[in-house]
Write an enzyme that holds these catalytic residues in place. Structure first.
Site, PDB file in Angstrom:
ATOM      1  N   GLY A  49       0.849  -1.185   0.000  1.00 31.63           N
ATOM      2  CA  GLY A  49       0.000   0.000   0.000  1.00 31.63           C
ATOM      3  C   GLY A  49       0.880   1.227   0.000  1.00 31.63           C
ATOM      4  O   GLY A  49       2.094   1.137   0.259  1.00 31.63           O
ATOM      5  N   GLN A  54       2.804   9.859   2.030  1.00 29.79           N
ATOM      6  CA  GLN A  54       4.124   9.220   1.898  1.00 29.79           C
ATOM      7  C   GLN A  54       4.865   9.719   0.657  1.00 29.79           C
ATOM      8  O   GLN A  54       6.070   9.518   0.547  1.00 29.79           O
ATOM      9  CB  GLN A  54       3.993   7.701   1.807  1.00 29.79           C
ATOM     10  CG  GLN A  54       3.622   7.040   3.121  1.00 29.79           C
ATOM     11  CD  GLN A  54       3.595   5.533   2.956  1.00 29.79           C
ATOM     12  OE1 GLN A  54       2.586   4.974   2.549  1.00 29.79           O
ATOM     13  NE2 GLN A  54       4.708   4.876   3.242  1.00 29.79           N
ATOM     14  N   CYS A 102       7.246  -0.886   6.400  1.00 23.46           N
ATOM     15  CA  CYS A 102       6.702   0.315   5.769  1.00 23.46           C
ATOM     16  C   CYS A 102       7.739   0.898   4.820  1.00 23.46           C
ATOM     17  O   CYS A 102       8.922   0.956   5.169  1.00 23.46           O
ATOM     18  CB  CYS A 102       6.353   1.334   6.852  1.00 23.46           C
ATOM     19  SG  CYS A 102       5.679   2.866   6.206  1.00 23.46           S
ATOM     20  N   LEU A 103       7.284   1.361   3.663  1.00 25.21           N
ATOM     21  CA  LEU A 103       8.212   1.961   2.696  1.00 25.21           C
ATOM     22  C   LEU A 103       8.833   3.249   3.226  1.00 25.21           C
ATOM     23  O   LEU A 103       9.859   3.689   2.722  1.00 25.21           O
ATOM     24  CB  LEU A 103       7.494   2.235   1.374  1.00 25.21           C
ATOM     25  CG  LEU A 103       7.017   0.996   0.609  1.00 25.21           C
ATOM     26  CD1 LEU A 103       6.189   1.416  -0.599  1.00 25.21           C
ATOM     27  CD2 LEU A 103       8.196   0.141   0.170  1.00 25.21           C
ATOM     28  N   HIS A 144      -2.993   0.001   8.443  1.00 28.02           N
ATOM     29  CA  HIS A 144      -1.659   0.608   8.310  1.00 28.02           C
ATOM     30  C   HIS A 144      -1.724   1.817   7.369  1.00 28.02           C
ATOM     31  O   HIS A 144      -1.167   2.885   7.681  1.00 28.02           O
ATOM     32  CB  HIS A 144      -0.690  -0.454   7.789  1.00 28.02           C
ATOM     33  CG  HIS A 144       0.698   0.042   7.532  1.00 28.02           C
ATOM     34  ND1 HIS A 144       1.789  -0.391   8.248  1.00 28.02           N
ATOM     35  CD2 HIS A 144       1.192   0.937   6.632  1.00 28.02           C
ATOM     36  CE1 HIS A 144       2.880   0.228   7.805  1.00 28.02           C
ATOM     37  NE2 HIS A 144       2.543   1.033   6.814  1.00 28.02           N
ATOM     38  N   GLU A 145      -2.422   1.666   6.229  1.00 28.75           N
ATOM     39  CA  GLU A 145      -2.465   2.760   5.245  1.00 28.75           C
ATOM     40  C   GLU A 145      -3.282   3.941   5.761  1.00 28.75           C
ATOM     41  O   GLU A 145      -2.886   5.098   5.591  1.00 28.75           O
ATOM     42  CB  GLU A 145      -3.033   2.264   3.908  1.00 28.75           C
ATOM     43  CG  GLU A 145      -2.155   1.244   3.211  1.00 28.75           C
ATOM     44  CD  GLU A 145      -0.684   1.636   3.153  1.00 28.75           C
ATOM     45  OE1 GLU A 145      -0.381   2.825   2.914  1.00 28.75           O
ATOM     46  OE2 GLU A 145       0.167   0.761   3.365  1.00 28.75           O
ATOM     47  N   HIS A 148      -1.450   6.140   8.113  1.00 30.76           N
ATOM     48  CA  HIS A 148      -0.576   7.135   7.466  1.00 30.76           C
ATOM     49  C   HIS A 148      -1.310   8.463   7.288  1.00 30.76           C
ATOM     50  O   HIS A 148      -0.742   9.539   7.516  1.00 30.76           O
ATOM     51  CB  HIS A 148      -0.109   6.644   6.088  1.00 30.76           C
ATOM     52  CG  HIS A 148       1.093   5.756   6.133  1.00 30.76           C
ATOM     53  ND1 HIS A 148       2.300   6.173   6.633  1.00 30.76           N
ATOM     54  CD2 HIS A 148       1.279   4.476   5.714  1.00 30.76           C
ATOM     55  CE1 HIS A 148       3.180   5.182   6.525  1.00 30.76           C
ATOM     56  NE2 HIS A 148       2.588   4.136   5.982  1.00 30.76           N
TER      57      HIS A 148
HETATM   58 NI    NI Z   1       3.531   2.328   5.535  1.00 33.35          NI
END
Ligand code: NI
Length: 191
Positions: A49, A54, A102-103, A144-145, A148
């Protein structure tokens, strides 16, 4: 399509609550192109995601997709989903432990407790209403998304910091047990 730069932990945009998107803005060519770029960037980085903030756009849009993801080989598939102004509501009290990455958090994973069942309300990229339930590991990815978009990172939800590890350490020491946990979650919730 343009690949967007992914903000890393410590960048202020990750800690701001993202702004709602109006129907007019959503319909604009600018936002539609941004959504295409968000999806391309997520796929290029092999994320499950990616949230707009982000990639430095503090607006309430996130993308999710899992298609036999090599970064998360145990995750059940999720068809490409765009959520605009999402609201998640837990259904029931059940939770499970998810080993997240996480990215925006390079080479770090940790255990986070997530609700096992969620109601997902949002708009899709065309402004159509989304209202469905999600469960299990997939519910963890949704949570999680959407975190953010509220300026939260999975790190904030790690209660046992001794679970924090690099991806290499995860593969060496924790992945087998976590895969078994995922199998039991998927068996229980169907995803
Ligand atoms: Ni993430």
């Amino acid at each position: 399509m343009t690949l967007l730069k992914i903000a890393q932990v410590g960048t202020p945009v990750l800690r701001k609550v993202a702004e709602p998107v109006s129907p007019e803005a959503l319909a604009s060519a600018e936002v539609q192109t941004f959504i295409d770029d968000l999806v391309e960037t997520m796929r290029d980085a092999r994320g499950a995601g990616l949230a707009a903030n982000q990639v430095y756009q503090p607006i309430r849009i996130c993308a999710l997709e899992v298609d036999k993801n090599p970064r998360y080989p145990y995750k059940p598939d999720i068809p490409l989903t765009i959520l605009v102004n999402p609201v998640l509501t837990p259904i029931g009290e059940e939770t499970f432990e998810n080993y997240e990455g996480c990215l925006s958090v390079p080479d770090m994973r940790g255990v986070v407790r997530r609700h096992a069942r969620l109601r997902v309300q949002a708009l899709d990229r065309h402004g159509k209403t989304i209202d469905h339930e999600t469960a299990g590991v997939t519910a963890g990815t949704f949570a999680h998304e959407v975190d953010h978009l509220d300026g939260k990172l999975f790190l904030d939800r790690v209660t046992d910091t001794s679970t924090l590890c690099t991806w290499k350490a995860f593969a060496m020491h924790y992945e087998d047990a976590f895969r078994r946990n995922v199998e039991s979650v998927v068996a229980r919730y169907g995803s």
